[in-house]
Design an enzyme around this catalytic site. Sequence first.
Site, PDB file in Angstrom:
ATOM      1  N   SER A 127       0.831  -1.205   0.000  1.00 26.15           N
ATOM      2  CA  SER A 127       0.000   0.000   0.000  1.00 26.15           C
ATOM      3  C   SER A 127       0.863   1.252   0.000  1.00 26.15           C
ATOM      4  O   SER A 127       1.968   1.264   0.554  1.00 26.15           O
ATOM      5  CB  SER A 127      -0.895   0.001   1.245  1.00 26.15           C
ATOM      6  OG  SER A 127      -1.497   1.265   1.443  1.00 26.15           O
ATOM      7  N   TYR A 152      -2.295  -0.081  10.036  1.00 27.35           N
ATOM      8  CA  TYR A 152      -2.477  -0.659   8.704  1.00 27.35           C
ATOM      9  C   TYR A 152      -1.194  -0.511   7.888  1.00 27.35           C
ATOM     10  O   TYR A 152      -0.705  -1.465   7.288  1.00 27.35           O
ATOM     11  CB  TYR A 152      -3.643   0.025   7.992  1.00 27.35           C
ATOM     12  CG  TYR A 152      -3.771  -0.373   6.538  1.00 27.35           C
ATOM     13  CD1 TYR A 152      -4.145  -1.666   6.185  1.00 27.35           C
ATOM     14  CD2 TYR A 152      -3.514   0.538   5.513  1.00 27.35           C
ATOM     15  CE1 TYR A 152      -4.255  -2.043   4.852  1.00 27.35           C
ATOM     16  CE2 TYR A 152      -3.620   0.173   4.188  1.00 27.35           C
ATOM     17  CZ  TYR A 152      -3.992  -1.105   3.859  1.00 27.35           C
ATOM     18  OH  TYR A 152      -4.091  -1.486   2.543  1.00 27.35           O
TER      19      TYR A 152
END
Length: 337
Positions: A127, A152
Amino acid sequence: MRVLVTGSAGFIGAALTERLLARGDQVQGIDNHNDYYDPALKEARLARFAGHPNYTHARGDVADAVALNRLFRDFQPERVANLAAQAGVRYSLKNPQAYVQSNLVGFVNILEACRHNQVEHLVYASSSSVYGANRKLPFAVEDAVDHPVSLYAASKKANELMAHTYSHLYDLPTTGLRFFTVYGPWGRPDMSPILFADRITRGEPIDVFNHGNHSRDFTFVDDIVEGVIRTLDRVAQPDLNYDATQPNPGASSAPYRLYNIGNDQPVPLMRFIELMEHNLGRTVEKRLLPMQPGDVPDTWADVSALRRDVGYAPSTSIEEGVAKFVKWYREYHHITA
């Protein structure tokens, strides 16, 4: 090829599965169908290809090592596309354990299964969030990413480190793809495009964080899928020019690679909202709010490594992408006016 796609009922996983089936691959999918968002959307995505003769679906969790190992033994995949993960930056502030189970425990289970089943290539979703507190733009895979600002992001950076370990120790070819703000048809309802579309359609105010001063490298889902397929087909190789005295985080002396997949054209958030309003045919009030914890002001992908190695970079303009997204949104929700 025989390809295992984890998260195959998810946003990107379903789009990838459709493309793999269309080109003749045999695909085994696995998804846990959790209720992070309305499972009906996952079922609707899955319905698009569930009856395909080359597709088999398993309802299971990558954090379940026993079930995952059985799946690998039975299917014997040649390539693996790991897109299963607990997504979302803000949700990681509320439920960190979900990220540990899916993104850490689940990922090491994937690595172990690939190791023991002679998988030719593992491609996995990382990501743009790994760039965290970095402010040098555009973000490049050669940059250090040691200051994540959400759990995350930390879990995705951990995936990259774990993958390198397996590439180094067991010669397992791995490629990590740092996705930049993916949007398009069948997207997740917790992401801004659908949140904005819902509120604009109902004529309700929308929350705009950082007082509207965000910019994002919005990347259309079809472009993401093309990048995944091209990297899946190009098995990661050791970098013969790798210099351990001046390490490049994006490559290694092991069969390991990292790539950004973004549009290389950051778009101001207010411009994105303007296009949403234009395509939906109405304007709404914007509530300008402070920056959210775990968020970053800007993202911008340097895709030169992807272009160099696989000859591809995303190209869908924000105008074209938003128009396609709104067309799907209207059809899916049966909106005629």
